[in-house]
Design an enzyme around this catalytic site. Structure first.
Site, short mmCIF file in Angstrom:
data_model
loop_
_atom_site.label_atom_id
_atom_site.label_comp_id
_atom_site.label_asym_id
_atom_site.label_seq_id
_atom_site.Cartn_x
_atom_site.Cartn_y
_atom_site.Cartn_z
N GLU A 143 0.92 -1.38 -0.08
CA GLU A 143 0.09 -0.02 0.04
C GLU A 143 0.95 1.39 -0.09
O GLU A 143 0.49 2.31 -0.82
CB GLU A 143 -1.05 0.05 1.07
N TYR A 194 -6.87 6.69 3.56
CA TYR A 194 -6.85 5.69 2.47
C TYR A 194 -6.13 4.45 3.05
O TYR A 194 -6.63 3.37 2.98
CB TYR A 194 -6.74 6.33 1.16
N ASP A 209 -9.83 4.95 -3.84
CA ASP A 209 -8.76 5.32 -4.29
C ASP A 209 -9.39 6.02 -5.68
O ASP A 209 -10.37 6.16 -5.88
CB ASP A 209 -7.78 4.40 -4.51
N CYS A 256 -12.64 0.17 -16.51
CA CYS A 256 -13.03 1.54 -16.40
C CYS A 256 -12.06 2.52 -16.20
O CYS A 256 -11.96 3.16 -15.25
CB CYS A 256 -13.99 1.50 -15.34
N CYS A 262 -15.56 -0.73 -22.02
CA CYS A 262 -16.84 -0.66 -21.53
C CYS A 262 -17.34 -2.19 -22.20
O CYS A 262 -18.36 -2.62 -21.59
CB CYS A 262 -17.82 0.21 -22.15
N CYS A 304 -17.07 -4.67 -19.45
CA CYS A 304 -17.61 -4.34 -18.06
C CYS A 304 -18.56 -5.25 -17.75
O CYS A 304 -19.78 -5.45 -18.39
CB CYS A 304 -18.07 -2.90 -17.95
N CYS A 321 -24.75 0.78 -16.00
CA CYS A 321 -23.91 1.91 -15.84
C CYS A 321 -24.59 3.39 -16.13
O CYS A 321 -25.25 3.52 -17.21
CB CYS A 321 -22.85 1.84 -16.94
#
Length: 331
Positions: A55, A138, A156, A210, A217, A220, A226
């Site tokens: 992280e 975060y 994020d 995305c 798309c 997805c 969406c």
């Protein structure tokens, strides 16, 4: 995740009622299971420390650059106590070219705090994580979720973009994280048992499908739900500005840090400031090492003022230390 300032705003309108969010949870979880990248910090046997290191490294740095450094880091310092026992300068040296090397100092400080206050074990709660040096909201949420299955809301840049399109009907989220976005993200969270998969799945969907530019798309799993697609894929309300690199202080500081990482001892400040070369300084040439990095620094053609400013900045930030012998990484 790039650091953002949480600003107050009205909650973004949701095109998917929270009561219907189970559809999104189910589809994105299934997509993630079938399509997620195999990353070592996602493996079941990865320690909380390994996840914490990932992280820190993944902030503003792509996975491809992090992978080799993360593996070397965990081999050398497999637990917080091992890093805490090493000089902070060695953490900076091992950080290599990941960028933003102050993260290395903060991770070293966090490891020291974990040894001093948590018996060497990464704490598992959001509140305890947030008290560690270098850990913001975060990072605390991400470590708690991915290392300890805590039902924290992880937001994020990728998550914000998926939420903005999928639920908000907008091409891009606001330039800065808003309180309204956080409320929407919290409302979209599944039951605690599915929180970790949801956090990771939405993040991965933003990274692989995305994307900010040229979203795929057709791949997805929630295309038909969406709001952005339903609205005809409207253009963003603003044009994102790329972060400059060439000619900036960041570039010059990075080149100076590369010199210090390759040096086996203190480096004369005159070498970093370009007022003398290795021969004049009486230091031997090291092909592929110190000499090569000094040539890269000199090739930037930075002004005397910029060089001095960058060196002063490295010293002020604790990334370098000055002594009678010259400038070196912190001890």
């Amino acid at each position: 995740m790039p650091k953002t300032t949480l600003t107050e705003s009205a909650a973004p309108q949701s095109a998917v009622p929270v009561a219907d969010a189970g559809l999104l949870h189910h589809r994105i979880a299934g997509w993630f299971e079938a399509n997620a990248r195999r990353l070592p910090w996602r493996e079941p046997d990865c320690s909380p420390w390994g996840i914490m290191v990932s992280e820190f490294m993944l902030q503003q740095t792509p996975v491809s650059r992090v992978l080799p450094v993360w593996e070397q880091w965990l081999e050398r310092w497999p637990e917080p106590a091992a890093l805490a026992a090493a000089p902070s300068g060695e953490a900076v040296r091992a950080w290599g070219r990941l960028g933003y090397p102050r993260r290395a100092l903060r991770l070293h400080a966090a490891a020291t705090a974990i040894v001093a206050g948590h018996a060497g074990a990464v704490p598992g709660s959001y509140a305890e994580l947030l008290k560690l040096p270098g850990v913001g909201t975060y990072t605390a949420a991400a470590i708690a979720s991915f290392a300890f299955d805590a039902p924290e809301t992880v937001v994020d840049t990728n998550v914000r973009r998926v939420h903005a399109r999928l639920v908000g009907g907008e091409a891009l989220p606001a330039p800065s994280l808003t309180a309204g976005e956080m409320r929407r993200a919290q409302a979209l969270m599944p039951d605690p048992a599915g929180a970790r998969t949801w956090n990771a799945g939405v993040m991965e969907l933003g990274a692989l499908v995305c994307t900010a530019r040229s979203p795929k798309c057709g791949q997805c799993p929630v295309l038909d739900a969406c709001a952005w697609v339903a609205a005809g894929r409207p253009e963003p309300r603003y044009v994102p500005k790329g972060q400059a690199w060439a000619g900036t202080d960041r570039q010059v500081r990075g080149a100076m840090m590369a010199v210090l990482r390759h040096a086996t001892g203190p480096v004369l400040p005159e070498l970093l400031l370009g007022s003398v070369d290795l021969v004049a300084a009486g230091q031997p040439e090291h092909p592929g090492g110190l000499g090569a990095e000094l040539r890269r620094l000199q090739a930037l053609n930075a002004s005397d003022e910029q060089l001095a400013r960058c060196l002063d900045g490295l010293l002020a930030d604790g990334l370098a230390e000055a002594s009678a012998g010259g400038v070196a990484l912190p001890a």
